[in-house]
Design an enzyme around this catalytic site. Structure first.
Site, mmCIF file in Angstrom:
data_model
loop_
_atom_site.group_PDB
_atom_site.id
_atom_site.type_symbol
_atom_site.label_atom_id
_atom_site.label_comp_id
_atom_site.label_asym_id
_atom_site.label_seq_id
_atom_site.Cartn_x
_atom_site.Cartn_y
_atom_site.Cartn_z
ATOM 1 C CG ASP A 203 4.572 -11.015 2.191
ATOM 2 O OD1 ASP A 203 4.911 -9.877 2.597
ATOM 3 O OD2 ASP A 203 3.467 -11.519 2.457
ATOM 4 C CG LEU A 204 7.236 -5.630 0.640
ATOM 5 C CD1 LEU A 204 6.449 -4.347 0.839
ATOM 6 C CD2 LEU A 204 8.659 -5.322 0.217
ATOM 7 C CB SER B 41 -2.759 0.901 -4.520
ATOM 8 O OG SER B 41 -3.588 0.038 -5.275
ATOM 9 C CG ASN C 90 -4.147 12.087 -3.467
ATOM 10 O OD1 ASN C 90 -5.328 12.254 -3.169
ATOM 11 N ND2 ASN C 90 -3.766 11.128 -4.309
ATOM 12 C CG HIS C 91 -5.935 8.918 -0.928
ATOM 13 N ND1 HIS C 91 -7.171 9.502 -1.078
ATOM 14 C CD2 HIS C 91 -5.614 8.381 -2.137
ATOM 15 C CE1 HIS C 91 -7.596 9.321 -2.314
ATOM 16 N NE2 HIS C 91 -6.667 8.651 -2.974
ATOM 17 C CE1 TYR D 190 -2.492 3.355 -0.460
ATOM 18 C CE2 TYR D 190 -3.864 5.283 -0.827
ATOM 19 C CZ TYR D 190 -2.776 4.514 -1.163
ATOM 20 O OH TYR D 190 -1.956 4.888 -2.195
ATOM 21 C CE LYS E 197 0.870 4.233 0.131
ATOM 22 N NZ LYS E 197 2.029 3.450 -0.331
ATOM 23 C CB SER F 230 -4.869 9.675 -10.498
ATOM 24 O OG SER F 230 -5.691 9.873 -9.363
ATOM 25 N NE ARG G 297 -9.693 13.107 -5.787
ATOM 26 C CZ ARG G 297 -8.622 12.329 -5.906
ATOM 27 N NH1 ARG G 297 -8.503 11.539 -6.992
ATOM 28 N NH2 ARG G 297 -7.675 12.320 -4.985
#
Length: 279
Positions: free
Chosen positions: A55-56, A79, A116-117, A148, A152, A177, A186
């Site tokens: 785990d991070l 993600s 991109n989100h 999410y 980012k 993507s 898209r």
């Protein structure tokens, strides 16, 4: 920007994920020795020099993973949209702990998988092909479409902070993507072919003087929505285009409708979902 010799050993986090699986097969061709890290076991891991399952948020395991590498490609984390507390631990706390481990071990280059989100509620261009002056710039205000996407944006700011405070350079890649081929209309605009993804990561690992640089990550798509100039400035030369898939996808799904909220914004259907609250 000119490119020095490529780093010899790169830590690839999220190595068992979709993009991680693609990259651990493609990046060695650029001369990298990969060390793999993921929360779950990495299939066909013996092909790598080292594989770490952790785990991070496991501080000791993370220091072990980071020790002795020349650079980090950080793909790990959730993600998709998830309850905030899960995003907090995986994407926000986990990324912070990675940067702290990098600082403690003297790592000077990280490539961060942004998305991109982070700007998902930005209206998408409507005219096709998009005139250069209308392409979405990396300097557009951040408008996350989900928890999410919010995480980012945090990662980009953390990278900026660690550059200013500690001299750790980061290229934050707002990935579109990354799949073997686009699967939606898209995606014709935001598709990043696996081969171009490897080209972009290699450029991000080797370009000089990046400080903290934000780039969009996609192929040279005919229907491109965003500006790739900061990625090209790293030495990235995309070779692929989604257009060969366009006719079939449009025949199956129809053109994007600007009146549909899921079509009107950069983030697609992520922009149509209410936040996922913890139970």
């Amino acid at each position: 920007m000119s490119a020095p010799h490529a780093p010899r050993t790169v830590l690839l986090t999220g190595a068992a994920g979709g993009m991680g699986t693609l990259m651990r097969r493609l990046l060695p061709a650029y001369g990298y020795r990969l060390r793999l890290l993921d929360l779950v076991p990495v299939e066909d891991g013996p092909d790598a020099d080292e594989v770490i399952t952790a785990d991070l948020c496991d501080r000791d395991a993370l220091r072990q993973a980071v020790h002795g590498v020349d650079a980090i490609v950080h793909l790990a984390g959730i993600s998709l949209e998830a309850p905030f507390l899960k995003i907090l631990r995986s994407n926000i706390e986990g990324t912070y702990r990675l940067y702290e481990a990098a600082r403690q071990e003297g790592i000077r280059r990280i490539v961060f998988a942004s998305s991109n989100h982070a700007v998902g509620f930005t209206p998408r261009p409507v005219a096709m092909p998009v005139p250069d002056a209308s392409l979405i710039p990396v300097g557009a205000p951040r408008r996350p479409d989900t928890f999410y996407g919010l995480s980012k944006g945090f990662g980009e700011d953390l990278a900026s902070l660690y550059w200013d405070l500690h001299g750790i350079e980061t290229v934050s890649v707002r990935i579109g993507s990354c799949f073997p081929e686009p699967t939606s209309v898209r995606m014709l605009s935001v598709w990043l072919s696996p081969a171009d993804a490897a080209r972009l990561l290699h450029a991000a690992l080797t370009a000089e003087g990046v400080g903290h640089t934000v780039v969009y990550g996609s192929s040279a798509n005919t229907r491109l929505w965003w500006d790739l100039s900061t990625a090209r400035a790293l030495g990235y030369e995309p070779q692929d285009d989604s257009e060969p898939y366009a006719a079939e996808l449009i025949a199956e799904q129809g053109e994007l409708d600007p009146a549909n909220p899921g079509h009107a914004h950069l983030g697609g259907h992520f922009c149509t979902r209410p936040p996922i609250w913890p139970h």
